[in-house]
Every structure is written in C-alpha cells, then in structure tokens.
Design a protein around this motif. Structure first.
Motif, PDB file in Angstrom:
ATOM      1  N   VAL A 127      59.727  38.402  89.444  1.00 40.17           N
ATOM      2  CA  VAL A 127      60.215  37.311  88.658  1.00 40.17           C
ATOM      3  C   VAL A 127      60.862  37.931  87.333  1.00 40.17           C
ATOM      4  O   VAL A 127      60.484  38.752  87.063  1.00 40.17           O
ATOM      5  CB  VAL A 127      58.888  36.275  88.238  1.00 40.17           C
ATOM      6  N   HIS A 128      61.781  37.184  87.075  1.00 39.44           N
ATOM      7  CA  HIS A 128      62.468  37.699  85.616  1.00 39.44           C
ATOM      8  C   HIS A 128      61.508  37.473  84.419  1.00 39.44           C
ATOM      9  O   HIS A 128      60.673  36.534  84.294  1.00 39.44           O
ATOM     10  CB  HIS A 128      63.666  36.875  85.508  1.00 39.44           C
ATOM     11  N   ARG A 129      61.662  38.559  83.543  1.00 40.16           N
ATOM     12  CA  ARG A 129      60.708  38.551  82.427  1.00 40.16           C
ATOM     13  C   ARG A 129      60.884  37.346  81.681  1.00 40.16           C
ATOM     14  O   ARG A 129      59.873  36.654  81.027  1.00 40.16           O
ATOM     15  CB  ARG A 129      61.189  39.798  81.377  1.00 40.16           C
ATOM     16  N   ARG A 130      62.129  36.769  81.262  1.00 44.15           N
ATOM     17  CA  ARG A 130      62.303  35.766  80.582  1.00 44.15           C
ATOM     18  C   ARG A 130      61.793  34.319  81.389  1.00 44.15           C
ATOM     19  O   ARG A 130      61.021  33.344  80.665  1.00 44.15           O
ATOM     20  CB  ARG A 130      63.807  35.271  80.283  1.00 44.15           C
ATOM     21  N   GLU A 131      61.710  34.474  82.634  1.00 38.39           N
ATOM     22  CA  GLU A 131      61.305  33.348  83.492  1.00 38.39           C
ATOM     23  C   GLU A 131      59.519  33.188  83.083  1.00 38.39           C
ATOM     24  O   GLU A 131      58.972  32.168  83.098  1.00 38.39           O
ATOM     25  CB  GLU A 131      61.457  33.439  84.859  1.00 38.39           C
ATOM     26  N   TYR A 136      54.716  30.447  80.951  1.00 37.85           N
ATOM     27  CA  TYR A 136      53.595  30.442  80.402  1.00 37.85           C
ATOM     28  C   TYR A 136      53.859  29.463  79.026  1.00 37.85           C
ATOM     29  O   TYR A 136      52.705  28.805  78.486  1.00 37.85           O
ATOM     30  CB  TYR A 136      53.046  31.779  80.076  1.00 37.85           C
ATOM     31  N   LEU A 137      54.567  29.735  78.436  1.00 34.02           N
ATOM     32  CA  LEU A 137      54.818  28.978  77.153  1.00 34.02           C
ATOM     33  C   LEU A 137      55.133  27.302  77.384  1.00 34.02           C
ATOM     34  O   LEU A 137      54.454  26.763  76.948  1.00 34.02           O
ATOM     35  CB  LEU A 137      56.248  29.665  76.475  1.00 34.02           C
ATOM     36  N   SER A 138      55.684  27.018  78.601  1.00 37.15           N
ATOM     37  CA  SER A 138      55.858  25.794  78.868  1.00 37.15           C
ATOM     38  C   SER A 138      54.755  25.064  79.284  1.00 37.15           C
ATOM     39  O   SER A 138      54.465  23.959  79.024  1.00 37.15           O
ATOM     40  CB  SER A 138      57.035  25.495  79.824  1.00 37.15           C
ATOM     41  N   ALA A 139      53.902  25.924  80.133  1.00 34.25           N
ATOM     42  CA  ALA A 139      52.846  25.388  80.806  1.00 34.25           C
ATOM     43  C   ALA A 139      51.637  25.181  79.620  1.00 34.25           C
ATOM     44  O   ALA A 139      50.803  24.305  80.034  1.00 34.25           O
ATOM     45  CB  ALA A 139      52.171  26.061  82.006  1.00 34.25           C
ATOM     46  N   ASN A 140      51.705  25.840  78.698  1.00 33.20           N
ATOM     47  CA  ASN A 140      50.400  25.864  77.835  1.00 33.20           C
ATOM     48  C   ASN A 140      50.666  25.538  76.393  1.00 33.20           C
ATOM     49  O   ASN A 140      49.673  25.401  75.356  1.00 33.20           O
ATOM     50  CB  ASN A 140      49.859  27.462  77.833  1.00 33.20           C
ATOM     51  N   THR A 141      52.108  25.217  75.921  1.00 42.51           N
ATOM     52  CA  THR A 141      52.225  24.560  74.626  1.00 42.51           C
ATOM     53  C   THR A 141      53.129  23.227  74.811  1.00 42.51           C
ATOM     54  O   THR A 141      53.673  22.826  76.028  1.00 42.51           O
ATOM     55  CB  THR A 141      52.955  25.527  73.722  1.00 42.51           C
ATOM     56  N   GLU A 142      53.545  22.645  73.918  1.00 41.31           N
ATOM     57  CA  GLU A 142      54.583  21.503  73.626  1.00 41.31           C
ATOM     58  C   GLU A 142      55.765  21.986  73.881  1.00 41.31           C
ATOM     59  O   GLU A 142      56.835  21.317  73.860  1.00 41.31           O
ATOM     60  CB  GLU A 142      54.118  20.735  72.556  1.00 41.31           C
ATOM     61  N   ALA A 143      55.952  23.380  73.560  1.00 37.86           N
ATOM     62  CA  ALA A 143      57.350  23.938  73.749  1.00 37.86           C
ATOM     63  C   ALA A 143      57.876  24.214  75.085  1.00 37.86           C
ATOM     64  O   ALA A 143      56.969  24.102  75.851  1.00 37.86           O
ATOM     65  CB  ALA A 143      57.387  25.212  72.804  1.00 37.86           C
ATOM     66  N   GLY A 144      59.042  24.486  75.303  1.00 39.97           N
ATOM     67  CA  GLY A 144      59.651  24.753  76.582  1.00 39.97           C
ATOM     68  C   GLY A 144      60.029  23.653  77.473  1.00 39.97           C
ATOM     69  O   GLY A 144      60.237  22.611  77.021  1.00 39.97           O
ATOM     70  N   GLY A 145      59.742  23.892  78.798  1.00 39.96           N
ATOM     71  CA  GLY A 145      60.152  22.784  79.747  1.00 39.96           C
ATOM     72  C   GLY A 145      59.016  22.178  80.333  1.00 39.96           C
ATOM     73  O   GLY A 145      57.815  22.643  80.144  1.00 39.96           O
ATOM     74  N   TYR A 222      68.897  24.017  81.025  1.00 40.55           N
ATOM     75  CA  TYR A 222      68.080  24.602  79.831  1.00 40.55           C
ATOM     76  C   TYR A 222      69.277  25.010  78.874  1.00 40.55           C
ATOM     77  O   TYR A 222      69.139  25.023  77.520  1.00 40.55           O
ATOM     78  CB  TYR A 222      67.393  25.789  80.034  1.00 40.55           C
ATOM     79  N   ASP A 223      70.306  25.832  79.350  1.00 38.33           N
ATOM     80  CA  ASP A 223      71.349  26.255  78.462  1.00 38.33           C
ATOM     81  C   ASP A 223      72.664  26.136  79.282  1.00 38.33           C
ATOM     82  O   ASP A 223      72.962  26.953  80.003  1.00 38.33           O
ATOM     83  CB  ASP A 223      71.114  27.781  77.870  1.00 38.33           C
ATOM     84  N   SER A 224      73.611  25.237  78.640  1.00 39.95           N
ATOM     85  CA  SER A 224      74.624  24.779  79.465  1.00 39.95           C
ATOM     86  C   SER A 224      75.748  26.054  79.434  1.00 39.95           C
ATOM     87  O   SER A 224      76.649  26.059  80.229  1.00 39.95           O
ATOM     88  CB  SER A 224      75.472  23.503  78.780  1.00 39.95           C
TER      89      SER A 224
END
Length: 261
Positions: A127-131, A136-145, A222-224
C-alpha cells in the motif's frame, strides 16, 4: 503472466458521482430525470512466475450492515455477500491460500473489505504510504475522507509501504496515481506478448473519465489537479506501450475484458 478479473458484484449509484454534472438542470429543463445505474466491482489475480498476486480485496460481504448507512444509501453494494472474495477466487480456480502477495490500490471500503482474510498471516500487503496515513487519519478523526473504515484495515497485516513508483515483481510496476485518493496505486504490467495492461483503477471510474478527461463528482476526487496529472501519466504510458487500460468500475469494459485478458 496470466491475468484473471474477479467478479465482486455491482454497486448502484447516481451517475453524477461518476461523471460530474452528467445530469444537470438547465433553464429549458429544470427537472431532468436522474440516472441511477450499476457499476462493476472487481479484483484481479495476476499469476506471475514468481508469485500469485491479488489486486485489491473488494467489499466486505456484510457491506449492508457494516458500511455507514449514508454511504450504503449512496453506493449500495447489495450483492456483496453473493460475490465474496472466496467465491470470486474459486470461480477462476484459486483460493485465498494461493495468494502470495496482496496489493491494495487504496483503502476505500469497496476495495479493502476483504483484508481480514490476511489477518495474522505473513502475506505481504502493499500500500502507498500516503494512503495508509490518510486511511488511519480518516477512519479515526473528523479529518480526511469518509470512505474509510478502520474495521477494514486495522488488522495484524504485513504492510509493505510503497513510497512512489516501484517494481513489485519483474514485469509488474506499481504506479502512484494520486487524485481519487492521496495514495492511489495503479500498475503497468509488461507482458512478453506485447499486450501490456495498465491498471488505472479508480483514477477513472468510467471510460469517459480517462478517455475524455471527464472528472468524477467532487466527492470522488480528493485532489483534482493531482487527478489530471495522474491521467496524463497514464496517457503517456499508454501511448508508448499501446497497453489496455483498465478502469475502476466501468461495467461495459468489465464484461468485455473478463474473459479476454
């Protein structure tokens, strides 16, 4: 290398998610009829001389009960249980135990819902590092997707972190294609028969996204700017190799390619 597309069922959703403003009100037609359509969900087995590679693990078979209700309402995967990973693999002559390597193009819930099969095993999961960070950010905080579920990927997995483009195996090159998600991976599969394959995946939900440059709906990008750069990257690869480009959820292409790759 043999390539097998796995049938993981269909997702039903408004066409405007896949093609931005495909159905839009105008002055002369202020109440257009929306188009609610079905889209293919697929995985892939790449039977390489050195390893059997599984590309993505698809939706959790219990999607209707484990996905957040608003997401299932928007992207209904009603036949997920009928097209679970074990059934899909068996249809092309493989079992979960035959898989030597897993590549996660990204960790959205319709692509990472079968990772539990590899919990506690020594099967490497690329998996890519950024992914991984973004999931983990998205699933556990209000940030992300909002398309990430910790329950899909928070397991004892042998994560192999990808930092950019890199060779997975001889003839299989992983490509970083940010845009749909920060760490989306595609691949260039070089075959001796000259019928190369480019996995665009969710860089292009449908053919017009790639072939005509039609953006997906804003909720799927996410980023056009990064999305357009990734599209140009794939276009250049296609131009040089004349590869077959495989899109993320195009039902017509899936039916056309499933027995011809």
């Amino acid at each position: 290398m043999e390539i097998h597309l796995l049938d993981r069922g269909t997702i039903s959703a408004d066409l405007n998610f896949a093609l931005d403003a495909e159905v839009a009100a105008v002055r002369s037609q202020q109440s257009p009829e929306l188009r609610y359509e079905e889209y293919a969900v697929w995985n892939m087995v790449i039977d390489h001389p050195e390893a059997t590679v599984l590309w993505d693990t698809g939706s959790n078979p219990d999607a209707e009960s484990v996905w957040p209700a608003p997401l299932f309402e928007a992207f209904a995967h009603e036949d997920a249980a009928d097209h679970d990973l074990e059934t899909a693999l068996a249809a092309v002559g493989y079992g979960v135990d035959d898989i030597d390597i897993v590549v996660q193009s990204h960790l959205h819930l319709d692509h990472a819902g079968g990772l539990y099969h590899f919990d506690g095993t020594d099967v490497p999961v690329y998996v890519h590092r950024r992914e991984l960070e973004h999931a983990y950010l998205s699933a556990n905080t209000e940030a992300g997707g909002d398309a990430y579920l910790a329950a899909d990927f928070d397991y004892d997995l042998d994560w192999q972190v990808v930092h950019g483009d890199r060779q997975l195996l001889p003839g299989i090159e992983l490509l970083h294609l940010p845009g749909h998600s920060p760490g989306l991976l595609g691949a260039h599969i070089h075959r001796e028969t000259d019928d190369d394959v480019l996995i665009a995946g969710d860089e292009a939900f449908l053919a017009p996204n790639y072939e005509e440059g039609r953006e997906m709906g804003t909720s799927l990008v996410y980023d056009s700017r990064a999305w357009e750069r990734s599209r140009r990257k794939l276009k250049e690869r296609e131009r040089r190799s004349e590869a077959t480009v495989i899109y993320g959820h195009d039902p017509d292409q899936f039916e056309r390619l499933r027995d011809t790759l």
